[in-house]
Each structure stands twice: as structure tokens, then as C-alpha cells.
Design a protein around this motif. Structure first.
Motif: not given
Ligand code: ADP
Length: 165
Positions: A6, A9, A41, A92
């Protein structure tokens, strides 16, 4: 043994991420939470800080029947999957806006490696709208972030903004 990766960031880990981790833990034997350096980022937390915060949260979750590891990575996602032996990528999905980016990622990753399948999970409706970026914006302006992150993470975010004042 099914190994899932999984990646994200996680700047910082929110209740949305925790919900996805909990759901993913029922699908795999080992879950690697891959923490991307993602300097583009401009993260609030360093890579080490993000890893430690996630480790603490995972310890507290006490998820049975799954081995969870937190793994920082600076290389290509698909190479990270190879390094940790993952055959499943967990992502996600929130809104349609996530879809476009994820769609492209799957397509391009498939060209780079055909040995990894991506599985998309949706968080519980209460957590779907949570985004790390917005949590940081709210905290920066002095808002209450308790509904979006754990107490420990809320404290870490608030400390960062107090430090930066
Ligand atoms: P990235 O830079 O890869 O988007 P994030 O930390 O923002 O990193 O998100 C990591 C993963 O978790 C991604 O697949 C993102 O879509 C998912 N994600 C983040 N917030 C949520 C949420 N509230 N519900 C479902 N999935 C989420």
C-alpha cells in the motif's frame, strides 16, 4: 503467501488511510505500507517522521492475522514492489478525481511490470472525504482536526505548525 503493498505519501496518515489499511489487512498475509519520499509534494513531515508515525499507529491497530511492515522507498513504485516481493498493489479510491490519475498509473505500471495487480478499496463513507492536504490546511489555520486523524497524529501536526510559527 500474499504480499500487498500500500504505497503513498502519508503526509500524514489519516483515518482514511487507516481504514484502507484495516480493509487491506483482510486480503493479504503481509501488508507493506510503502512510504514514498515524494519531495515534489514538499511534505510537512520528513520521511523518517512519517515512517515512525505510521509504525506507532499500526502497533495500536493490533490487526490479527496479518504481518504489517512500514517500508520507506525512494525508487520507482514497481521496483519497490519487486524489492518487497509484493504481487498486489493496494490503492484507495475517493472521488472521480482520484480515478483519472489511478487509471493512468495502472496502465503505465502494467507496461513496466506485468507481475503486479492493483486492487482499489474504498474507505467507509465517514472517511472518504479526508485528504492529508486538507487536514494540514485546517490545522495551519487553527481548526480542529480530531475527526480526521488519530490523537497522536493531530498532536504531531499541531506541533509542526507551532514550531513553524
Ligand atoms: P499519494 O501521494 O500516493 O496520493 P496519499 O498519502 O495521498 O499518497 O494517499 C495514499 C493512498 O491512499 C492513495 O491511494 C489515496 O487514494 C488513498 N487515500 C488517501 N486518503 C484516502 C481516503 N480518505 N479514503 C480512501 N483512500 C484514501
Amino acid at each position: 503467501m500474499r504480499i500487498g503493498l500500500y504505497p503513498g505519501t502519508f503526509d500524514p496518515l489519516t483515518l482514511g488511510h487507516i481504514d484502507i489499511i484495516t480493509r487491506a489487512s483482510t486480503l493479504v498475509d503481509r501488508l507493506i505500507i510503502g512510504v514514498a519520499i515524494n519531495n515534489d509534494k514538499n511534505p510537512l513531515f520528513t520521511l523518517d517522521e512519517r515512517v515512525h508515525l505510521i509504525e506507532k499507529e499500526v502497533d495500536r491497530l493490533k490487526l490479527p492475522s496479518v504481518d504489517i511492515k512500514v517500508h520507506p522507498f525512494k525508487n520507482l513504485l514497481i521496483d519497490c514492489a519487486k524489492d518487497v516481493g509484493a504481487s498486489i498493489l493496494i490503492r484507495g479510491l475517493r472521488a472521480v478525481s482520484d480515478f483519472e490519475y489511478e487509471y493512468q498509473m495502472v496502465g503505465m505500471n502494467r507496461v513496466l511490470s506485468n507481475n503486479v495487480e492493483t486492487v482499489f478499496l474504498m474507505a467507509d463513507a465517514n472517511y472518504q472525504s479526508i485528504a492529508s492536504r486538507l487536514v494540514k490546511e485546517i490545522a495551519k489555520l487553527g481548526g480542529n482536526i480530531e475527526s480526521f486523524v488519530s490523537d497522536n497524529i493531530a498532536e504531531a501536526i499541531n506541533m509542526k505548525f507551532n514550531q513553524n510559527k
